[in-house]
Design a protein around this motif. Sequence first.
Motif, PDB file in Angstrom:
ATOM      1  N   ALA A   1      14.939 -36.188   7.782  1.00  8.70           N
ATOM      2  CA  ALA A   1      13.631 -36.758   8.119  1.00  8.70           C
ATOM      3  C   ALA A   1      12.589 -35.661   8.319  1.00  8.70           C
ATOM      4  CB  ALA A   1      13.751 -37.622   9.371  1.00  8.70           C
ATOM      5  N   LEU A   2      12.989 -34.550   8.936  1.00 12.48           N
ATOM      6  CA  LEU A   2      12.059 -33.429   9.116  1.00 12.48           C
ATOM      7  C   LEU A   2      11.624 -32.850   7.775  1.00 12.48           C
ATOM      8  CD1 LEU A   2      13.558 -31.455  12.149  1.00 12.48           C
ATOM      9  CD2 LEU A   2      11.492 -32.856  12.095  1.00 12.48           C
ATOM     10  N   SER A   3      12.534 -32.805   6.809  1.00 18.84           N
ATOM     11  CA  SER A   3      12.178 -32.307   5.485  1.00 18.84           C
ATOM     12  C   SER A   3      11.148 -33.208   4.825  1.00 18.84           C
ATOM     13  CB  SER A   3      13.431 -32.204   4.605  1.00 18.84           C
ATOM     14  OG  SER A   3      14.340 -31.257   5.121  1.00 18.84           O
TER      15      SER A   3
ATOM     16  N   GLY B   1      11.134 -29.632  -1.066  1.00 23.20           N
ATOM     17  CA  GLY B   1      11.098 -30.634   0.001  1.00 23.20           C
ATOM     18  C   GLY B   1      12.090 -31.753  -0.231  1.00 23.20           C
ATOM     19  N   LEU B   2      12.109 -32.291  -1.460  1.00 22.91           N
ATOM     20  CA  LEU B   2      13.055 -33.365  -1.784  1.00 22.91           C
ATOM     21  C   LEU B   2      14.490 -32.847  -1.797  1.00 22.91           C
ATOM     22  CD1 LEU B   2      11.128 -35.210  -4.642  1.00 22.91           C
ATOM     23  CD2 LEU B   2      11.353 -35.900  -2.250  1.00 22.91           C
ATOM     24  N   LEU B   3      14.674 -31.621  -2.295  1.00 23.03           N
ATOM     25  CA  LEU B   3      16.025 -31.055  -2.319  1.00 23.03           C
ATOM     26  C   LEU B   3      16.552 -30.839  -0.902  1.00 23.03           C
ATOM     27  CD1 LEU B   3      18.344 -29.886  -4.001  1.00 23.03           C
ATOM     28  CD2 LEU B   3      17.184 -27.668  -3.914  1.00 23.03           C
ATOM     29  N   GLY B   4      15.694 -30.382  -0.013  1.00 20.16           N
ATOM     30  CA  GLY B   4      16.126 -30.194   1.368  1.00 20.16           C
ATOM     31  C   GLY B   4      16.551 -31.497   2.023  1.00 20.16           C
TER      32      GLY B   4
ATOM     33  N   TRP C   1      20.478 -32.454   3.305  1.00 18.78           N
ATOM     34  CA  TRP C   1      20.790 -32.920   4.662  1.00 18.78           C
ATOM     35  C   TRP C   1      21.583 -34.230   4.610  1.00 18.78           C
ATOM     36  CZ3 TRP C   1      20.712 -30.350   9.018  1.00 18.78           C
ATOM     37  CH2 TRP C   1      19.804 -29.326   9.246  1.00 18.78           C
ATOM     38  N   VAL C   2      21.121 -35.192   3.804  1.00 19.47           N
ATOM     39  CA  VAL C   2      21.802 -36.498   3.718  1.00 19.47           C
ATOM     40  C   VAL C   2      23.189 -36.331   3.112  1.00 19.47           C
ATOM     41  CG1 VAL C   2      21.717 -38.782   2.655  1.00 19.47           C
ATOM     42  CG2 VAL C   2      19.639 -37.764   3.600  1.00 19.47           C
ATOM     43  N   TRP C   3      23.300 -35.509   2.069  1.00 16.37           N
ATOM     44  CA  TRP C   3      24.592 -35.297   1.414  1.00 16.37           C
ATOM     45  C   TRP C   3      25.598 -34.679   2.372  1.00 16.37           C
ATOM     46  CZ3 TRP C   3      26.224 -30.582  -1.743  1.00 16.37           C
ATOM     47  CH2 TRP C   3      27.424 -30.847  -2.417  1.00 16.37           C
ATOM     48  N   MET C   4      25.165 -33.691   3.147  1.00 16.81           N
ATOM     49  CA  MET C   4      26.060 -33.066   4.102  1.00 16.81           C
ATOM     50  C   MET C   4      26.450 -34.025   5.233  1.00 16.81           C
ATOM     51  SD  MET C   4      27.016 -29.946   3.362  1.00 16.81           S
ATOM     52  CE  MET C   4      27.422 -30.797   1.826  1.00 16.81           C
ATOM     53  N   ALA C   5      25.512 -34.872   5.651  1.00 15.75           N
ATOM     54  CA  ALA C   5      25.845 -35.876   6.664  1.00 15.75           C
ATOM     55  C   ALA C   5      26.902 -36.832   6.143  1.00 15.75           C
ATOM     56  CB  ALA C   5      24.579 -36.638   7.073  1.00 15.75           C
ATOM     57  N   TRP C   6      26.794 -37.227   4.892  1.00 11.96           N
ATOM     58  CA  TRP C   6      27.735 -38.174   4.292  1.00 11.96           C
ATOM     59  C   TRP C   6      29.124 -37.551   4.159  1.00 11.96           C
ATOM     60  CZ3 TRP C   6      27.849 -39.217  -1.635  1.00 11.96           C
ATOM     61  CH2 TRP C   6      28.830 -40.161  -1.926  1.00 11.96           C
ATOM     62  N   LYS C   7      29.205 -36.364   3.551  1.00  8.96           N
ATOM     63  CA  LYS C   7      30.504 -35.778   3.258  1.00  8.96           C
ATOM     64  C   LYS C   7      31.185 -35.226   4.507  1.00  8.96           C
ATOM     65  CE  LYS C   7      30.704 -36.798  -0.989  1.00  8.96           C
ATOM     66  NZ  LYS C   7      31.734 -37.788  -1.422  1.00  8.96           N
TER      67      LYS C   7
ATOM     68  N   ASN D   1      19.248 -21.497   5.773  1.00  2.70           N
ATOM     69  CA  ASN D   1      18.147 -22.066   6.544  1.00  2.70           C
ATOM     70  C   ASN D   1      17.604 -21.071   7.559  1.00  2.70           C
ATOM     71  OD1 ASN D   1      16.313 -24.000   7.314  1.00  2.70           O
ATOM     72  ND2 ASN D   1      17.743 -25.170   8.563  1.00  2.70           N
ATOM     73  N   LEU D   2      18.510 -20.323   8.170  1.00  6.19           N
ATOM     74  CA  LEU D   2      18.072 -19.299   9.129  1.00  6.19           C
ATOM     75  C   LEU D   2      17.298 -18.183   8.439  1.00  6.19           C
ATOM     76  CD1 LEU D   2      21.159 -18.969  11.508  1.00  6.19           C
ATOM     77  CD2 LEU D   2      18.925 -19.983  12.013  1.00  6.19           C
ATOM     78  N   LEU D   3      17.735 -17.808   7.242  1.00  6.89           N
ATOM     79  CA  LEU D   3      17.001 -16.790   6.497  1.00  6.89           C
ATOM     80  C   LEU D   3      15.593 -17.274   6.147  1.00  6.89           C
ATOM     81  CD1 LEU D   3      19.743 -15.389   4.063  1.00  6.89           C
ATOM     82  CD2 LEU D   3      18.793 -14.313   6.114  1.00  6.89           C
TER      83      LEU D   3
END
Length: 215
Positions: free
Chosen positions: A77-79, A128-131, A135-141, A160-162
């Motif tokens: 959502a932040l992305s 922006g869309l890739l970010g 996030w959603v893909w990582m939440a799912w898997k 992300n930290l970089l």
Amino acid sequence: MTDTPPDPSQPSGSTPPPYPGPTSPPPPPPYPGAYPTGGYPAAYPTGPGGAPMQRPPAPEQPPSMALAVKLMLIGAALSVVSLVYSFTTLDGLKDQVTDQLRENDPYVSQSVIDAAYGVSVGLAVVFGLLGAFLWVWMAWKNGQGRSWARVVATVFAGLNLLGLLFTVASSSTAEPLSLVLSVLSGILGVVVLVLLWRRESSEFFTAAEASRRLY
């Protein structure tokens, strides 16, 4: 000795097929090496009495995993918010592109400026869309207990930290809200990473992988 009369149910001149029993040869595999155990495919796992075993239910997510999944969705959502906000600052982006190009070449043409501006806008939309998608893909898997997803999420958190360090280093030219969103996203990634590698989360990943191997 008398001959046995032929079976009227069998066509004349034909012999009945052999009765399929334990001595019947197994059918050949569709291709060499298809069934490593012989002519038949590997059987499903069986329980007592030879009854097929049902697939065990997936393990329940511990609180640390449930929170990590929710935070990753918040990161998506932040992305999206960051992408929407970037559209409200397009004029400032065009001025930045123009200043940078003219700093390198005072006689740069307007067509080059417009092209560079278009590329900058396109990259902002894509990233922006890739970010949000990542996030959603990582939440799912990760929510499914995929061990590889936890490793991938760790790599993404490092990237992300970089990106956050780069944004802070260029904070003099960054929009205030964009800077705040970047900092929140970086902090969110660190918190998610800690939750994914907690002991109860590791036990969840192990149980989920074992559940999938049993079937």
